[in-house]
Design a protein around this motif. Structure first.
Motif, PDB file in Angstrom:
ATOM      1  N   PHE A   1       0.873  -1.180   0.000  1.00  0.00           N
ATOM      2  CA  PHE A   1       0.000   0.000   0.000  1.00  0.00           C
ATOM      3  C   PHE A   1       0.904   1.222   0.000  1.00  0.00           C
ATOM      4  O   PHE A   1       1.580   1.511   0.986  1.00  0.00           O
ATOM      5  N   LYS A   2       0.947   1.917  -1.147  1.00  0.00           N
ATOM      6  CA  LYS A   2       1.885   3.030  -1.286  1.00  0.00           C
ATOM      7  C   LYS A   2       1.451   3.948  -2.419  1.00  0.00           C
ATOM      8  O   LYS A   2       0.620   3.584  -3.256  1.00  0.00           O
ATOM      9  N   ASN A   3       2.041   5.125  -2.424  1.00  0.00           N
ATOM     10  CA  ASN A   3       1.838   6.060  -3.529  1.00  0.00           C
ATOM     11  C   ASN A   3       2.721   5.668  -4.700  1.00  0.00           C
ATOM     12  O   ASN A   3       3.740   4.994  -4.529  1.00  0.00           O
ATOM     13  N   VAL A   4       2.328   6.087  -5.896  1.00  0.00           N
ATOM     14  CA  VAL A   4       3.058   5.794  -7.126  1.00  0.00           C
ATOM     15  C   VAL A   4       3.572   7.108  -7.697  1.00  0.00           C
ATOM     16  O   VAL A   4       2.804   8.061  -7.846  1.00  0.00           O
TER      17      VAL A   4
ATOM     18  N   THR B   1      -3.430  -0.413  -9.305  1.00  0.00           N
ATOM     19  CA  THR B   1      -2.904   0.947  -9.301  1.00  0.00           C
ATOM     20  C   THR B   1      -4.048   1.885  -9.627  1.00  0.00           C
ATOM     21  O   THR B   1      -4.721   1.723 -10.646  1.00  0.00           O
ATOM     22  N   VAL B   2      -4.269   2.834  -8.744  1.00  0.00           N
ATOM     23  CA  VAL B   2      -5.390   3.759  -8.865  1.00  0.00           C
ATOM     24  C   VAL B   2      -4.843   5.143  -9.217  1.00  0.00           C
ATOM     25  O   VAL B   2      -3.978   5.670  -8.513  1.00  0.00           O
ATOM     26  N   ALA B   3      -5.338   5.705 -10.315  1.00  0.00           N
ATOM     27  CA  ALA B   3      -4.920   7.039 -10.728  1.00  0.00           C
ATOM     28  C   ALA B   3      -5.601   8.075  -9.835  1.00  0.00           C
ATOM     29  O   ALA B   3      -6.831   8.141  -9.775  1.00  0.00           O
ATOM     30  N   LYS B   4      -4.784   8.820  -9.100  1.00  0.00           N
ATOM     31  CA  LYS B   4      -5.295   9.902  -8.235  1.00  0.00           C
ATOM     32  C   LYS B   4      -4.180  10.926  -8.113  1.00  0.00           C
ATOM     33  O   LYS B   4      -3.182  10.680  -7.418  1.00  0.00           O
ATOM     34  N   GLU B   5      -4.338  12.034  -8.797  1.00  0.00           N
ATOM     35  CA  GLU B   5      -3.308  13.067  -8.781  1.00  0.00           C
ATOM     36  C   GLU B   5      -2.972  13.451  -7.340  1.00  0.00           C
ATOM     37  O   GLU B   5      -3.855  13.740  -6.544  1.00  0.00           O
ATOM     38  N   GLY B   6      -1.688  13.396  -7.008  1.00  0.00           N
ATOM     39  CA  GLY B   6      -1.236  13.716  -5.664  1.00  0.00           C
ATOM     40  C   GLY B   6      -1.264  12.530  -4.715  1.00  0.00           C
ATOM     41  O   GLY B   6      -0.733  12.612  -3.609  1.00  0.00           O
TER      42      GLY B   6
ATOM     43  N   LYS C   1       6.395  13.172  -9.947  1.00  0.00           N
ATOM     44  CA  LYS C   1       5.068  13.558  -9.466  1.00  0.00           C
ATOM     45  C   LYS C   1       4.327  12.324  -8.953  1.00  0.00           C
ATOM     46  O   LYS C   1       4.416  11.261  -9.551  1.00  0.00           O
ATOM     47  N   ILE C   2       3.585  12.499  -7.878  1.00  0.00           N
ATOM     48  CA  ILE C   2       2.738  11.422  -7.360  1.00  0.00           C
ATOM     49  C   ILE C   2       1.488  11.372  -8.245  1.00  0.00           C
ATOM     50  O   ILE C   2       0.754  12.354  -8.355  1.00  0.00           O
ATOM     51  N   ILE C   3       1.282  10.211  -8.890  1.00  0.00           N
ATOM     52  CA  ILE C   3       0.173  10.085  -9.844  1.00  0.00           C
ATOM     53  C   ILE C   3      -0.955   9.174  -9.355  1.00  0.00           C
ATOM     54  O   ILE C   3      -1.965   9.022 -10.034  1.00  0.00           O
ATOM     55  N   GLY C   4      -0.761   8.557  -8.201  1.00  0.00           N
ATOM     56  CA  GLY C   4      -1.790   7.654  -7.695  1.00  0.00           C
ATOM     57  C   GLY C   4      -1.268   6.823  -6.548  1.00  0.00           C
ATOM     58  O   GLY C   4      -0.253   7.151  -5.931  1.00  0.00           O
ATOM     59  N   PHE C   5      -1.943   5.725  -6.292  1.00  0.00           N
ATOM     60  CA  PHE C   5      -1.540   4.827  -5.215  1.00  0.00           C
ATOM     61  C   PHE C   5      -1.802   3.382  -5.636  1.00  0.00           C
ATOM     62  O   PHE C   5      -2.513   3.121  -6.603  1.00  0.00           O
ATOM     63  N   GLN C   6      -1.193   2.476  -4.893  1.00  0.00           N
ATOM     64  CA  GLN C   6      -1.346   1.045  -5.176  1.00  0.00           C
ATOM     65  C   GLN C   6      -1.803   0.304  -3.934  1.00  0.00           C
ATOM     66  O   GLN C   6      -1.451   0.662  -2.808  1.00  0.00           O
ATOM     67  N   VAL C   7      -2.554  -0.762  -4.170  1.00  0.00           N
ATOM     68  CA  VAL C   7      -2.941  -1.697  -3.126  1.00  0.00           C
ATOM     69  C   VAL C   7      -2.857  -3.097  -3.722  1.00  0.00           C
ATOM     70  O   VAL C   7      -3.219  -3.315  -4.875  1.00  0.00           O
ATOM     71  N   ASN C   8      -2.314  -4.023  -2.949  1.00  0.00           N
ATOM     72  CA  ASN C   8      -2.200  -5.410  -3.407  1.00  0.00           C
ATOM     73  C   ASN C   8      -3.369  -6.222  -2.874  1.00  0.00           C
ATOM     74  O   ASN C   8      -3.794  -6.038  -1.728  1.00  0.00           O
TER      75      ASN C   8
END
Length: 136
Positions: free
Chosen positions: A14-17, A91-96, A22-29
């Motif tokens: 569980f982390k930002n990407v 991977t979820v696209a979420k700006e910031g 630039k941080i473009i989203g986050f991930q969850v396994n």
């Protein structure tokens, strides 16, 4: 091989990407709870909710066995298998991305099985999974 936790939503990963600084989203396994694993065309598009904010469709990509797929293209990839011992990374696209802290994560997905009606899939691990994770 990665050691998987019992719940569908894994605390590891569980982390930002970041991309190009630039941080473009986050991930969850997540892990498959279906004992046979799943071929990608069996999966139906997932949704991911974080503290009530829901992401779906082209906001989510799946990484399985090191390869990344959009939810739309998964239905035509009959030769790709998601095994029970391999986590899938959503991977979820979420700006910031997300700020550090605790989040209520909800992942919903379903799949088809040739010998079970769709309503029975929830018995086999499909449906909605919830877990509180901490992003550091």
């Amino acid at each position: 091989m990665t050691m998987l936790e019992k719940p569908c939503i894994q605390s590891r990963g569980f982390k930002n990407v970041e991309k190009n600084g630039k941080i473009i989203g986050f991930q969850v396994n997540i892990r498959s709870l279906y004992y046979r694993g799943l071929w990608l065309p069996q999966l139906r598009p997932a949704t991911v909710s974080v503290d009530g904010e829901t992401f779906s469709g082209d906001q989510i990509t799946w990484t399985i066995n090191g390869d990344t797929y959009t939810q739309a293209e998964m239905s035509s990839l009959g030769d790709v298998h998601w095994g029970i011992l391999e986590p899938a990374t959503l991977t979820v696209a979420k700006e910031g991305g997300l700020e550090a802290g605790s989040y209520d994560i909800e992942v919903s997905y379903t799949y088809s099985c040739s010998y079970f009606p769709p309503v029975a899939d929830t018995v086999l691990g499909a449906g909605t999974h919830k877990r509180t994770l901490i992003l550091v």
